[in-house]
Design a protein around this motif. Sequence first.
Motif, short mmCIF file in Angstrom:
data_model
loop_
_atom_site.label_atom_id
_atom_site.label_comp_id
_atom_site.label_asym_id
_atom_site.label_seq_id
_atom_site.Cartn_x
_atom_site.Cartn_y
_atom_site.Cartn_z
N CYS A 38 6.85 -10.46 1.23
CA CYS A 38 5.64 -9.89 0.67
C CYS A 38 5.06 -8.99 1.74
CB CYS A 38 4.64 -10.99 0.32
SG CYS A 38 5.07 -11.88 -1.17
N ASN A 39 5.32 -7.70 1.64
CA ASN A 39 4.91 -6.75 2.64
C ASN A 39 4.07 -5.69 1.95
OD1 ASN A 39 4.64 -5.07 4.81
ND2 ASN A 39 6.81 -4.78 5.15
N LEU A 40 2.76 -5.87 1.94
CA LEU A 40 1.87 -4.97 1.21
C LEU A 40 1.73 -3.62 1.89
CD1 LEU A 40 -0.82 -7.60 0.17
CD2 LEU A 40 1.10 -6.73 -1.17
N ASP A 41 2.04 -3.53 3.17
CA ASP A 41 2.05 -2.27 3.91
C ASP A 41 3.43 -2.09 4.52
OD1 ASP A 41 -0.75 -1.51 3.61
OD2 ASP A 41 -1.17 -3.26 4.87
N PRO A 42 4.41 -1.58 3.74
CA PRO A 42 5.80 -1.58 4.20
C PRO A 42 6.06 -0.71 5.42
CG PRO A 42 5.59 -0.33 2.18
CD PRO A 42 4.27 -1.02 2.41
N SER A 60 9.96 -8.68 -5.97
CA SER A 60 8.62 -9.06 -5.62
C SER A 60 7.62 -8.26 -6.44
CB SER A 60 8.37 -8.80 -4.13
OG SER A 60 7.05 -9.16 -3.77
N THR A 61 6.51 -8.88 -6.76
CA THR A 61 5.37 -8.19 -7.35
C THR A 61 4.29 -8.17 -6.29
OG1 THR A 61 5.94 -9.16 -9.48
CG2 THR A 61 3.76 -8.15 -9.30
N ASP A 70 4.25 -12.10 -5.04
CA ASP A 70 5.17 -13.21 -5.26
C ASP A 70 6.57 -12.73 -4.91
OD1 ASP A 70 6.19 -11.70 -7.37
OD2 ASP A 70 5.33 -12.94 -8.92
N ILE A 71 7.47 -13.67 -4.75
CA ILE A 71 8.87 -13.35 -4.46
C ILE A 71 9.74 -14.19 -5.39
CG2 ILE A 71 10.73 -13.43 -2.76
CD1 ILE A 71 8.60 -13.32 -0.57
#
Length: 193
Positions: A38-42, A60-61, A70-71
């Motif tokens: 879960c990487n919101l800032d890739p 993932s969402t 989620d994964i």
Amino acid sequence: MGEVDIVRLLCLFFAVVMLIGHSVDAGAENPTREKCTCNLDPDDPPADGAWVKNASACWSTEVKDLNWCDIVVESLQGSQATQTTSMELFGNASNPPVLVDVLHSRFDNFLQVSAVEGGPIDLKQAADIVTSRLKENAALIANCVTALADRKRGFVEDGDGGVVCRVSEVSGWLRLEIPVEAARIVYMVAPGT
């Protein structure tokens, strides 16, 4: 220079070599970046979050505004599914419509799991958007899968509808990002073996 001084100098030399070697190895692979995470800032190393250490492919969402994700694991490292994932993707990289069909089938499996668990986005709408984005970006996806197969770390390509596909410079993982509503659906695959 005495024998004791030479021994101390050698010990200091080997200690420095070991420290340099260790720091190079430690920086070569950051397990929290662009794997099944879960990487919101890739583009940034995440300060927090979670990742699946033994996965080789996942969906993932991610909803940045809610700081939520989620994964769903598609295959684990060392499993027969891992080899099948790589072979199916790499084997169809030169045939974008078939490659899109493979990804669509995998996405349908992800939706079945996600529908049971629920989440903050409308999955029916997400399914329609993802299906459309996969078709619109077939050439981009084929280029990205080819880059993954050729181990071209640092590959990034932007597509239609905000789709981004990249092969991580750090981990070598493929990350296909598809925007949906205020979220993004992300498919992540390990480099082939």
